[in-house]
Write a protein that holds these residues in place. Structure first.
Motif, PDB file in Angstrom:
ATOM      1  N   VAL A  83       0.882  -1.183  -0.112  1.00  0.00           N
ATOM      2  CA  VAL A  83      -0.220   0.107  -0.015  1.00  0.00           C
ATOM      3  C   VAL A  83       0.946   1.297   0.051  1.00  0.00           C
ATOM      4  O   VAL A  83       0.580   2.160  -0.776  1.00  0.00           O
ATOM      5  CB  VAL A  83      -1.091   0.005   1.089  1.00  0.00           C
ATOM      6  N   LEU A  84       1.912   1.342   0.831  1.00  0.00           N
ATOM      7  CA  LEU A  84       2.807   2.317   0.910  1.00  0.00           C
ATOM      8  C   LEU A  84       3.357   2.388  -0.458  1.00  0.00           C
ATOM      9  O   LEU A  84       3.747   3.880  -1.037  1.00  0.00           O
ATOM     10  CB  LEU A  84       3.758   2.343   1.989  1.00  0.00           C
ATOM     11  N   GLU A  85       3.871   1.532  -1.215  1.00  0.00           N
ATOM     12  CA  GLU A  85       4.496   1.419  -2.498  1.00  0.00           C
ATOM     13  C   GLU A  85       3.455   2.200  -3.470  1.00  0.00           C
ATOM     14  O   GLU A  85       3.867   2.869  -4.126  1.00  0.00           O
ATOM     15  CB  GLU A  85       4.828   0.053  -3.053  1.00  0.00           C
ATOM     16  N   HIS A  86       2.206   1.825  -3.456  1.00  0.00           N
ATOM     17  CA  HIS A  86       1.362   2.477  -4.164  1.00  0.00           C
ATOM     18  C   HIS A  86       1.098   3.834  -4.104  1.00  0.00           C
ATOM     19  O   HIS A  86       0.769   4.456  -5.056  1.00  0.00           O
ATOM     20  CB  HIS A  86       0.013   1.447  -4.137  1.00  0.00           C
ATOM     21  N   LEU A  87       1.416   4.325  -2.915  1.00  0.00           N
ATOM     22  CA  LEU A  87       1.073   5.783  -2.582  1.00  0.00           C
ATOM     23  C   LEU A  87       2.230   6.570  -2.838  1.00  0.00           C
ATOM     24  O   LEU A  87       2.252   7.954  -2.983  1.00  0.00           O
ATOM     25  CB  LEU A  87       0.927   5.774  -0.935  1.00  0.00           C
ATOM     26  N   GLY A  88       3.399   5.757  -3.430  1.00  0.00           N
ATOM     27  CA  GLY A  88       4.554   6.433  -3.891  1.00  0.00           C
ATOM     28  C   GLY A  88       5.336   6.932  -2.564  1.00  0.00           C
ATOM     29  O   GLY A  88       5.978   8.112  -2.513  1.00  0.00           O
ATOM     30  N   VAL A  89       5.483   6.139  -1.795  1.00  0.00           N
ATOM     31  CA  VAL A  89       6.261   6.421  -0.436  1.00  0.00           C
ATOM     32  C   VAL A  89       7.844   6.770  -0.749  1.00  0.00           C
ATOM     33  O   VAL A  89       8.304   7.520   0.003  1.00  0.00           O
ATOM     34  CB  VAL A  89       6.016   5.539   0.653  1.00  0.00           C
ATOM     35  N   THR A  90       8.259   6.127  -1.851  1.00  0.00           N
ATOM     36  CA  THR A  90       9.614   6.363  -2.107  1.00  0.00           C
ATOM     37  C   THR A  90       9.984   7.408  -2.844  1.00  0.00           C
ATOM     38  O   THR A  90      11.419   8.014  -2.758  1.00  0.00           O
ATOM     39  CB  THR A  90      10.134   4.948  -2.995  1.00  0.00           C
ATOM     40  N   ARG A  91       8.877   8.285  -3.318  1.00  0.00           N
ATOM     41  CA  ARG A  91       9.201   9.538  -3.924  1.00  0.00           C
ATOM     42  C   ARG A  91       8.628  10.630  -3.416  1.00  0.00           C
ATOM     43  O   ARG A  91       8.508  11.814  -3.639  1.00  0.00           O
ATOM     44  CB  ARG A  91       8.418   9.508  -5.314  1.00  0.00           C
ATOM     45  N   ALA A  92       7.937  10.424  -2.165  1.00  0.00           N
ATOM     46  CA  ALA A  92       7.183  11.500  -1.229  1.00  0.00           C
ATOM     47  C   ALA A  92       8.036  12.178  -0.453  1.00  0.00           C
ATOM     48  O   ALA A  92       9.342  11.847  -0.299  1.00  0.00           O
ATOM     49  CB  ALA A  92       6.243  10.693  -0.299  1.00  0.00           C
ATOM     50  N   ARG A  93       7.777  13.172  -0.005  1.00  0.00           N
ATOM     51  CA  ARG A  93       8.699  14.270   0.649  1.00  0.00           C
ATOM     52  C   ARG A  93       8.162  14.229   2.051  1.00  0.00           C
ATOM     53  O   ARG A  93       9.081  14.091   3.066  1.00  0.00           O
ATOM     54  CB  ARG A  93       8.620  15.889   0.320  1.00  0.00           C
ATOM     55  N   VAL A  94       6.805  14.111   2.554  1.00  0.00           N
ATOM     56  CA  VAL A  94       6.255  14.020   3.934  1.00  0.00           C
ATOM     57  C   VAL A  94       5.153  13.204   3.993  1.00  0.00           C
ATOM     58  O   VAL A  94       4.361  12.943   2.875  1.00  0.00           O
ATOM     59  CB  VAL A  94       5.856  15.446   4.380  1.00  0.00           C
ATOM     60  N   LEU A  95       5.341  12.179   5.243  1.00  0.00           N
ATOM     61  CA  LEU A  95       4.228  11.292   5.544  1.00  0.00           C
ATOM     62  C   LEU A  95       3.745  11.728   6.757  1.00  0.00           C
ATOM     63  O   LEU A  95       4.482  11.922   7.619  1.00  0.00           O
ATOM     64  CB  LEU A  95       4.727   9.899   5.527  1.00  0.00           C
ATOM     65  N   VAL A  96       2.370  12.064   6.899  1.00  0.00           N
ATOM     66  CA  VAL A  96       1.711  12.632   8.008  1.00  0.00           C
ATOM     67  C   VAL A  96       0.764  11.234   8.466  1.00  0.00           C
ATOM     68  O   VAL A  96       0.102  11.009   7.634  1.00  0.00           O
ATOM     69  CB  VAL A  96       1.088  13.843   7.990  1.00  0.00           C
ATOM     70  N   ILE A  97       1.019  10.587   9.689  1.00  0.00           N
ATOM     71  CA  ILE A  97       0.066   9.615  10.284  1.00  0.00           C
ATOM     72  C   ILE A  97      -0.860  10.414  11.229  1.00  0.00           C
ATOM     73  O   ILE A  97      -0.459  10.598  12.294  1.00  0.00           O
ATOM     74  CB  ILE A  97       1.017   8.636  10.656  1.00  0.00           C
ATOM     75  N   VAL A  98      -2.242  10.482  10.990  1.00  0.00           N
ATOM     76  CA  VAL A  98      -3.042  10.978  11.922  1.00  0.00           C
ATOM     77  C   VAL A  98      -4.176  10.156  12.093  1.00  0.00           C
ATOM     78  O   VAL A  98      -5.408  10.350  11.933  1.00  0.00           O
ATOM     79  CB  VAL A  98      -3.587  12.424  11.473  1.00  0.00           C
ATOM     80  N   ILE A  99      -3.839   8.856  12.562  1.00  0.00           N
ATOM     81  CA  ILE A  99      -4.816   8.017  12.976  1.00  0.00           C
ATOM     82  C   ILE A  99      -4.772   7.719  14.463  1.00  0.00           C
ATOM     83  O   ILE A  99      -3.739   7.856  15.136  1.00  0.00           O
ATOM     84  CB  ILE A  99      -4.750   6.535  12.416  1.00  0.00           C
ATOM     85  N   SER A 100      -5.883   6.820  14.910  1.00  0.00           N
ATOM     86  CA  SER A 100      -5.902   6.710  16.469  1.00  0.00           C
ATOM     87  C   SER A 100      -5.376   5.325  16.932  1.00  0.00           C
ATOM     88  O   SER A 100      -5.670   5.006  17.912  1.00  0.00           O
ATOM     89  CB  SER A 100      -7.348   7.101  16.935  1.00  0.00           C
ATOM     90  N   ASP A 101      -4.994   4.582  16.077  1.00  0.00           N
ATOM     91  CA  ASP A 101      -4.783   3.105  16.532  1.00  0.00           C
ATOM     92  C   ASP A 101      -2.862   3.276  16.721  1.00  0.00           C
ATOM     93  O   ASP A 101      -2.156   3.235  15.767  1.00  0.00           O
ATOM     94  CB  ASP A 101      -4.905   2.017  15.360  1.00  0.00           C
TER      95      ASP A 101
END
Length: 676
Positions: free
Chosen positions: A461-479
């Motif tokens: 899933v992270l690969e599909h989101l383009g995590v290798t090309r992204a500048r920032v990842l923001v995680i705003v979940i409650s788990d």
């Protein structure tokens, strides 16, 4: 003066202190301690309690208060999202369980009536235990928490029909058409009156109570509404807890809802403790010892069957297998209302005393095992759901066919924080993509936002989101467990990714930083900063001073956390621990005294302790500007220095922004990749 019940309750409380403290020493939750206290106090061991029925009645108030506070915490939007999980997920869970257990009962030589009755017993789960543990762990608002709540609410709704089915299954039902009509009419009129009161009278009543400024009157009103609604639904043949839950939902819509919830919490905790103790009293130690292996086998079989039968009720709603496994294991116990149903079935002759005692022992064991099952559920889900979820997410990702993003922002979670972040990113011209695990939220925003459904803890899933090309990842979940898993996978894919994670407590910050998060925002800490900021504002402290105080406190707090999270002085850790340093962007207003002056004339480094490292002007980034560079209105100036120093000079840059500084669409300037 002889008060037997008071003597027994005091003895129970004193014994529970010793047991729960002992459990705490060996890392067992307090819920298990209360259950063990009940076993010790029960008739099969110490025999302290002579009137267990009276304790049961008192304990039911605790369950009602728990559901009341849960209802108070649900907003209108959250309740609207729960409609589908309640009726679709709840009906599937109960229907599949009843059908499967009935089939097994028929194979075991029981009648279909007995099979349906046993299926109803197995289908019910414990709202008191599950929701209490979720509240303690802060997971009530996670997707699995909301799913569990929805199914539990539907189970409470179905308690009354199940009780009505007992005489029907046993062949002792004697109900005329006239009495059925008037019973239904009475239920409709009563609930209609409650809704009218909630719509037209509740706010007026609460306003009158709040204006008295008397805490005692407010508490009595809260208890009266909670227990009054519970008694009303009990009179109508429904459960006490369902009525209290409805009262909480109604009061949550009031503008004074937050004024009442704090007062009831201590009473809820006391009564809930009695509930767990009363459940432990049901365990017959002698019977358990004689049938040890059969009861252990039945308990294991019960947990496996119920977990497997709950899975489809979650998967059919579009949630990933990981969420389904966690929800299923959370609900893999017997519910408190099953005891009432079992007693009714015993008196109706649907099963004998030995079967009833087997049921009680299995019930108490499943309740005792629930805290452990809920603790290991995320790890089991990661192990068993990983491969299947990866394949599903890869397939769904291929169907999305989204464009290839570069230097973009990834937002995991589309709650309030995620929505605000997406709005600001859109206004700023930042490319972003959103991942959300709630399928209803994805369907609602699919036409408005670049949103996809999936579990970000899965690598594909992270690969599909383009995590290798992204500048920032923001995680705003409650788990919390999911946040840790996402941080580990994202850092493994992209060592240069800037990861920002949200957590509830300051104690979780150091662990997330060790796992690879660059910044961790603790809600607990940021709330404290916001509180003192507003207090100082009321005392008319200058805004610049307030911002300086806030920056200093943040620096001191997060610097301490960085020291806790960095055990080895590698180059990266040294950079992370640079005290209070960072790059900030400032827009130069037209009224700024810096306009028209050269960098050398401003003396920003000597007088204010900050260094200009770049200037963004008309979409072009000028890196390392020279001393003769002239500042112009609308410039975006990148400053490097201590955070409090940068914030302190904000007034120098303030002033109205010239329209020419905006882009052609009237939005904010386009961001530029920092130039070395």
């Amino acid at each position: 003066m002889d008060v037997p019940l008071l003597y027994e309750i005091v003895t129970i409380f004193l014994l529970s202190i010793f047991v729960t403290v002992t459990c705490n020493k060996i890392k067992l939750p307090a819920t298990v301690g209360f259950l063990l206290t009940g076993v010790l106090c029960g008739p099969s061991l110490l025999g302290i309690v002579s009137d267990r029925e009276a304790i049961d009645h008192v304990a039911e108030i605790g369950v009602a208060m728990l559901l009341f506070t849960i209802g108070m915490e649900l907003s209108g939007e959250a309740l609207n999202r729960l409609k589908r999980p309640v009726f679709l997920g709840g009906s599937l869970q109960i229907g599949l369980t009843v059908l499967a257990v009935m089939g097994l009962a028929l194979l075991g030589g029981y009648s279909y009536q007995q099979g349906v009755f046993m299926g109803c017993l197995v289908a019910l789960s414990s709202s008191a235990i599950v929701l209490r543990i979720m509240q303690e762990r802060g997971s009530t608002n996670t997707p699995t928490g909301r799913l569990s709540l929805a199914i539990l609410v539907f189970q409470d709704i179905m308690v009354a029909p199940m009780l009505l089915c007992v005489p029907l299954l046993s062949g002792t039902l004697d109900l005329s058409l006239e009495s059925a009509f008037f019973s239904t009419l009475w239920v409709v009129l009563a609930l209609g009156g409650v809704l009218l009161f909630a719509r037209f009278g509740l706010n007026r009543l609460m306003e009158a109570v709040v204006r008295t400024r008397t805490r005692e009157i407010l508490l009595l009103t809260t208890l009266g509404l909670c227990l009054g609604m519970a008694l009303l639904t009990n009179t109508l043949g429904l459960s006490l807890s369902l009525g209290a839950f409805m009262a909480g939902l109604l009061l949550a819509r009031s503008q004074y809802s937050m004024s009442v919830i704090a007062g009831i919490l201590p009473y809820r905790d006391v009564f809930m403790s009695l509930f767990f103790i009363s459940v432990g009293m049901m365990l017959n130690v002698d019977f358990f010892g004689k049938h040890f292996f059969s009861i252990i086998g039945l308990t294991a079989l019960f947990i496996v069957i119920k977990s497997l039968l709950t899975l489809p009720a979650v998967l059919v709603q579009g949630y990933p297998l990981r969420a389904a496994i966690i929800t299923s294991l959370s609900l893999a116990q017997v519910g408190e209302f099953a005891f009432v149903l079992a007693a009714s079935g015993l008196s109706a002759g649907l099963f004998d005393m030995d079967a009833y005692q087997n049921f009680l022992d299995v019930s108490v064991l499943t309740m005792m095992l629930t805290p452990g099952l809920m603790a290991i559920a995320p790890r089991l889900a990661d192990r068993f759901a990983g491969q299947r979820n990866s394949e599903q997410q890869e397939e769904s990702g291929q169907q999305e066919g989204e464009k290839r993003l570069e230097d973009h922002l990834i937002i995991v979670g589309f709650g309030i924080s995620g929505k605000h972040l997406a709005h600001v990113a859109k206004e700023s011209g930042i490319e972003y993509t959103i991942l959300e695990m709630n399928p209803e939220t994805v369907s609602r925003y699919r036409q408005k936002e670049p949103i996809a459904h999936g579990d970000a803890s899965q690598p594909v899933v992270l690969e599909h989101l383009g995590v290798t090309r992204a500048r920032v990842l923001v995680i705003v979940i409650s788990d919390p467990s999911a946040v840790r898993a996402i941080t580990i996978e994202a850092r493994r894919f992209n060592p240069n990714l800037h990861i920002i994670a949200r957590t509830r407590f300051v104690t979780e910050v150091a662990a997330l930083r060790r796992l690879g998060a660059d910044e961790v925002i603790a809600e607990e800490f940021e709330t404290s900063v916001e509180i003192f900021t507003r207090v100082l504002s009321q005392y008319l402290v200058p805004r610049q001073d307030i911002d300086t105080f806030a920056a200093r406190i943040r620096q001191e707090n997060y610097r301490m956390i960085r020291r806790m999270s960095s055990a080895v002085d590698s180059l990266d850790s040294i950079v992370n621990r640079l005290p209070d340093m960072g790059v900030q962007a400032m827009r130069l207003g037209g009224a700024s005294p810096l306009c028209g002056r050269s960098l050398a004339q401003t003396e920003l480094r000597r007088r204010h302790g900050v260094t200009v490292i770049a200037i963004l002007r008309e979409g072009i980034t000028h890196a390392s500007p020279g001393a003769d560079e002239i500042f112009e209105p609308g410039d975006i100036v990148y400053l490097f220095g201590k955070t409090d120093k940068v914030i302190a000079i904000t007034p120098l840059f303030s002033g109205p922004v010239r329209e020419s500084a905006r882009d052609g669409k009237g939005g904010m300037p386009q961001p530029a990749r920092p130039t070395a």
